[in-house]
Design an enzyme around this catalytic site. Sequence first.
Site, PDB file in Angstrom:
ATOM      1  N   LYS A  79       0.836  -1.221   0.000  1.00 25.96           N
ATOM      2  CA  LYS A  79       0.000   0.000   0.000  1.00 25.96           C
ATOM      3  C   LYS A  79       0.865   1.262   0.000  1.00 25.96           C
ATOM      4  CE  LYS A  79      -2.195  -1.074   3.818  1.00 25.96           C
ATOM      5  NZ  LYS A  79      -1.510  -2.338   4.179  1.00 25.96           N
TER       6      LYS A  79
ATOM      7  N   ARG B 158      -9.908   0.696   8.634  1.00 28.88           N
ATOM      8  CA  ARG B 158      -9.495  -0.661   9.014  1.00 28.88           C
ATOM      9  C   ARG B 158     -10.541  -1.385   9.834  1.00 28.88           C
ATOM     10  NH1 ARG B 158      -3.686   0.325   8.751  1.00 28.88           N
ATOM     11  NH2 ARG B 158      -2.532  -1.551   9.269  1.00 28.88           N
TER      12      ARG B 158
ATOM     13  N   ARG C 245      11.879  -5.733   5.055  1.00 29.03           N
ATOM     14  CA  ARG C 245      11.764  -4.308   5.383  1.00 29.03           C
ATOM     15  C   ARG C 245      12.266  -4.044   6.800  1.00 29.03           C
ATOM     16  NH1 ARG C 245       5.899  -1.633   5.450  1.00 29.03           N
ATOM     17  NH2 ARG C 245       5.955  -2.499   7.541  1.00 29.03           N
TER      18      ARG C 245
ATOM     19  N   ARG D 187      11.048   0.420  12.041  1.00 25.22           N
ATOM     20  CA  ARG D 187       9.692   0.354  12.599  1.00 25.22           C
ATOM     21  C   ARG D 187       9.640  -0.694  13.696  1.00 25.22           C
ATOM     22  NH1 ARG D 187       4.963   0.451   8.073  1.00 25.22           N
ATOM     23  NH2 ARG D 187       3.941  -0.696   9.764  1.00 25.22           N
TER      24      ARG D 187
ATOM     25  N   ARG E 182      -0.259  -9.008  13.197  1.00 24.87           N
ATOM     26  CA  ARG E 182      -0.889  -7.993  12.337  1.00 24.87           C
ATOM     27  C   ARG E 182      -1.706  -8.632  11.224  1.00 24.87           C
ATOM     28  NH1 ARG E 182       4.360  -4.881  11.125  1.00 24.87           N
ATOM     29  NH2 ARG E 182       3.243  -3.847   9.444  1.00 24.87           N
TER      30      ARG E 182
HETATM   31  P1  AP5 Z   1       4.742  -1.602   1.892  1.00 22.87           P
HETATM   32  O1  AP5 Z   1       4.490  -0.764   0.688  1.00 22.87           O
HETATM   33  O2  AP5 Z   1       5.429  -0.980   3.040  1.00 22.87           O
HETATM   34  O3  AP5 Z   1       3.389  -2.351   2.336  1.00 22.87           O
HETATM   35  P2  AP5 Z   1       2.172  -1.820   3.204  1.00 22.87           P
HETATM   36  O4  AP5 Z   1       0.948  -2.467   2.653  1.00 22.87           O
HETATM   37  O5  AP5 Z   1       2.209  -0.335   3.282  1.00 22.87           O
HETATM   38  O6  AP5 Z   1       2.550  -2.516   4.584  1.00 22.87           O
HETATM   39  P3  AP5 Z   1       2.519  -1.916   6.071  1.00 22.87           P
HETATM   40  O7  AP5 Z   1       3.275  -2.868   6.949  1.00 22.87           O
HETATM   41  O8  AP5 Z   1       2.923  -0.484   6.089  1.00 22.87           O
HETATM   42  O9  AP5 Z   1       1.013  -2.065   6.374  1.00 22.87           O
HETATM   43  P4  AP5 Z   1       0.326  -1.961   7.737  1.00 22.87           P
HETATM   44  O10 AP5 Z   1      -1.074  -1.963   7.274  1.00 22.87           O
HETATM   45  O11 AP5 Z   1       0.708  -2.957   8.748  1.00 22.87           O
HETATM   46  O12 AP5 Z   1       0.976  -0.657   8.368  1.00 22.87           O
HETATM   47  P5  AP5 Z   1       0.419   0.740   8.749  1.00 22.87           P
HETATM   48  O13 AP5 Z   1       1.541   1.663   8.744  1.00 22.87           O
HETATM   49  O14 AP5 Z   1      -0.788   1.068   7.978  1.00 22.87           O
HETATM   50  O15 AP5 Z   1       5.569  -2.872   1.387  1.00 22.87           O
HETATM   51  C1  AP5 Z   1       6.102  -3.791   2.318  1.00 22.87           C
HETATM   52  C2  AP5 Z   1       7.546  -4.152   1.944  1.00 22.87           C
HETATM   53  O16 AP5 Z   1       7.531  -4.883   0.718  1.00 22.87           O
HETATM   54  C3  AP5 Z   1       8.450  -2.942   1.688  1.00 22.87           C
HETATM   55  O17 AP5 Z   1       9.734  -3.217   2.153  1.00 22.87           O
HETATM   56  C4  AP5 Z   1       8.443  -2.810   0.150  1.00 22.87           C
HETATM   57  O18 AP5 Z   1       9.633  -2.241  -0.324  1.00 22.87           O
HETATM   58  C5  AP5 Z   1       8.290  -4.245  -0.287  1.00 22.87           C
HETATM   59  N1  AP5 Z   1       7.526  -4.388  -1.525  1.00 22.87           N
HETATM   60  C6  AP5 Z   1       6.455  -3.645  -1.921  1.00 22.87           C
HETATM   61  N2  AP5 Z   1       5.996  -4.090  -3.100  1.00 22.87           N
HETATM   62  C7  AP5 Z   1       6.780  -5.150  -3.453  1.00 22.87           C
HETATM   63  C8  AP5 Z   1       6.802  -6.031  -4.558  1.00 22.87           C
HETATM   64  N3  AP5 Z   1       5.919  -5.917  -5.578  1.00 22.87           N
HETATM   65  N4  AP5 Z   1       7.734  -7.002  -4.593  1.00 22.87           N
HETATM   66  C9  AP5 Z   1       8.624  -7.141  -3.572  1.00 22.87           C
HETATM   67  N5  AP5 Z   1       8.677  -6.310  -2.493  1.00 22.87           N
HETATM   68  C10 AP5 Z   1       7.763  -5.340  -2.424  1.00 22.87           C
HETATM   69  O19 AP5 Z   1      -0.043   0.477  10.274  1.00 22.87           O
HETATM   70  C11 AP5 Z   1       0.882   0.189  11.306  1.00 22.87           C
HETATM   71  C12 AP5 Z   1       0.140   0.058  12.619  1.00 22.87           C
HETATM   72  O20 AP5 Z   1      -0.471   1.329  12.960  1.00 22.87           O
HETATM   73  C13 AP5 Z   1      -1.021  -0.948  12.641  1.00 22.87           C
HETATM   74  O21 AP5 Z   1      -0.610  -2.248  12.944  1.00 22.87           O
HETATM   75  C14 AP5 Z   1      -1.936  -0.341  13.721  1.00 22.87           C
HETATM   76  O22 AP5 Z   1      -1.447  -0.659  15.003  1.00 22.87           O
HETATM   77  C15 AP5 Z   1      -1.759   1.162  13.510  1.00 22.87           C
HETATM   78  N6  AP5 Z   1      -2.776   1.717  12.592  1.00 22.87           N
HETATM   79  C16 AP5 Z   1      -2.535   2.291  11.365  1.00 22.87           C
HETATM   80  N7  AP5 Z   1      -3.693   2.681  10.788  1.00 22.87           N
HETATM   81  C17 AP5 Z   1      -4.675   2.326  11.654  1.00 22.87           C
HETATM   82  C18 AP5 Z   1      -6.094   2.422  11.609  1.00 22.87           C
HETATM   83  N8  AP5 Z   1      -6.723   2.946  10.540  1.00 22.87           N
HETATM   84  N9  AP5 Z   1      -6.809   1.961  12.673  1.00 22.87           N
HETATM   85  C19 AP5 Z   1      -6.190   1.416  13.751  1.00 22.87           C
HETATM   86  N10 AP5 Z   1      -4.855   1.281  13.850  1.00 22.87           N
HETATM   87  C20 AP5 Z   1      -4.102   1.730  12.804  1.00 22.87           C
HETATM   88 MG    MG Z   2       2.331   1.077   4.879  1.00 26.28          MG
END
Ligand code: AP5
Ligand code: MG
Length: 192
Positions: free
Chosen positions: A14, A89, A128, A134, A146
């Site tokens: 994402k 979410r 990552r 992180r 997660r």
């Molecule tokens: P990346 O692009 O970073 O993936 P992502 O989907 O953004 O993954 P996240 O871990 O950021 O998602 P998340 O939903 O857990 O985190 P968030 O910050 O929202 O890609 C992942 C890796 O793969 C990278 O290294 C990238 O380079 C690599 N990659 C990408 N595409 C690739 C490909 N095609 N091939 C190979 N490699 C590839 O949330 C974090 C925490 O915050 C949550 O757990 C929760 O506690 C809290 N939080 C955030 N939003 C909310 C909400 N709305 N409600 C409640 N809690 C929340």
């Molecule tokens: Mg992300």
Amino acid sequence: MFNLVLFGPPGSGKGTQSDKIVEEYGLVHLSTGNLLRQEIKDKTPLGLEAKAFIDKGQLVPDEVVIGMVDSYFDAHKDARGFLFDGFPRTIPQAKALDNLLELKKTAITQVLMLEVDEEELIKRLVHRGKTSGRSDDADENVQRKRQEVYRKETLPVAEYYSREKKLKQINGMGTIGEIFERLSASIEKKIK
Ligand code: AP5
Ligand code: MG
């Protein structure tokens, strides 16, 4: 306005694809994960509260996240559209977002859901974790937690948008460029 939700499990790409989409289509990127990490960095009371949940792989309470999104809207009144990344979410978050957009006389245009195998997700996050700094990337158990929270609490949101005929599944396996092509093809059918 063109309002896009980029949906999918942790590690589905994402954040990676959001950077490319906002650059190509001029949308404002709203990542609740990034906003929460900034609050943690700034050591605000909200950040301190959120960190305890994030480090365990759990969701931050809805009212905290919704309040943050509301302030972000206030700070971006002239946006031509938003890209929501990692939000909504939960069903209460999805409903709150509908209400906030309705106040702005707009709505969600489209929800694109990235589909990636679970083992590939863990592989990407482990990779990552070596450089991201992180705290929720450091431990494979937290990553698995997660994924479990995603299936239980977040997947029902896909069903919510599917009922509204707004959901489109996108194959999230392959190179970053290939996946961006697939997303763009869907966006261009909807954006004017
Ligand atoms: P990346 O692009 O970073 O993936 P992502 O989907 O953004 O993954 P996240 O871990 O950021 O998602 P998340 O939903 O857990 O985190 P968030 O910050 O929202 O890609 C992942 C890796 O793969 C990278 O290294 C990238 O380079 C690599 N990659 C990408 N595409 C690739 C490909 N095609 N091939 C190979 N490699 C590839 O949330 C974090 C925490 O915050 C949550 O757990 C929760 O506690 C809290 N939080 C955030 N939003 C909310 C909400 N709305 N409600 C409640 N809690 C929340
Ligand atoms: Mg992300």
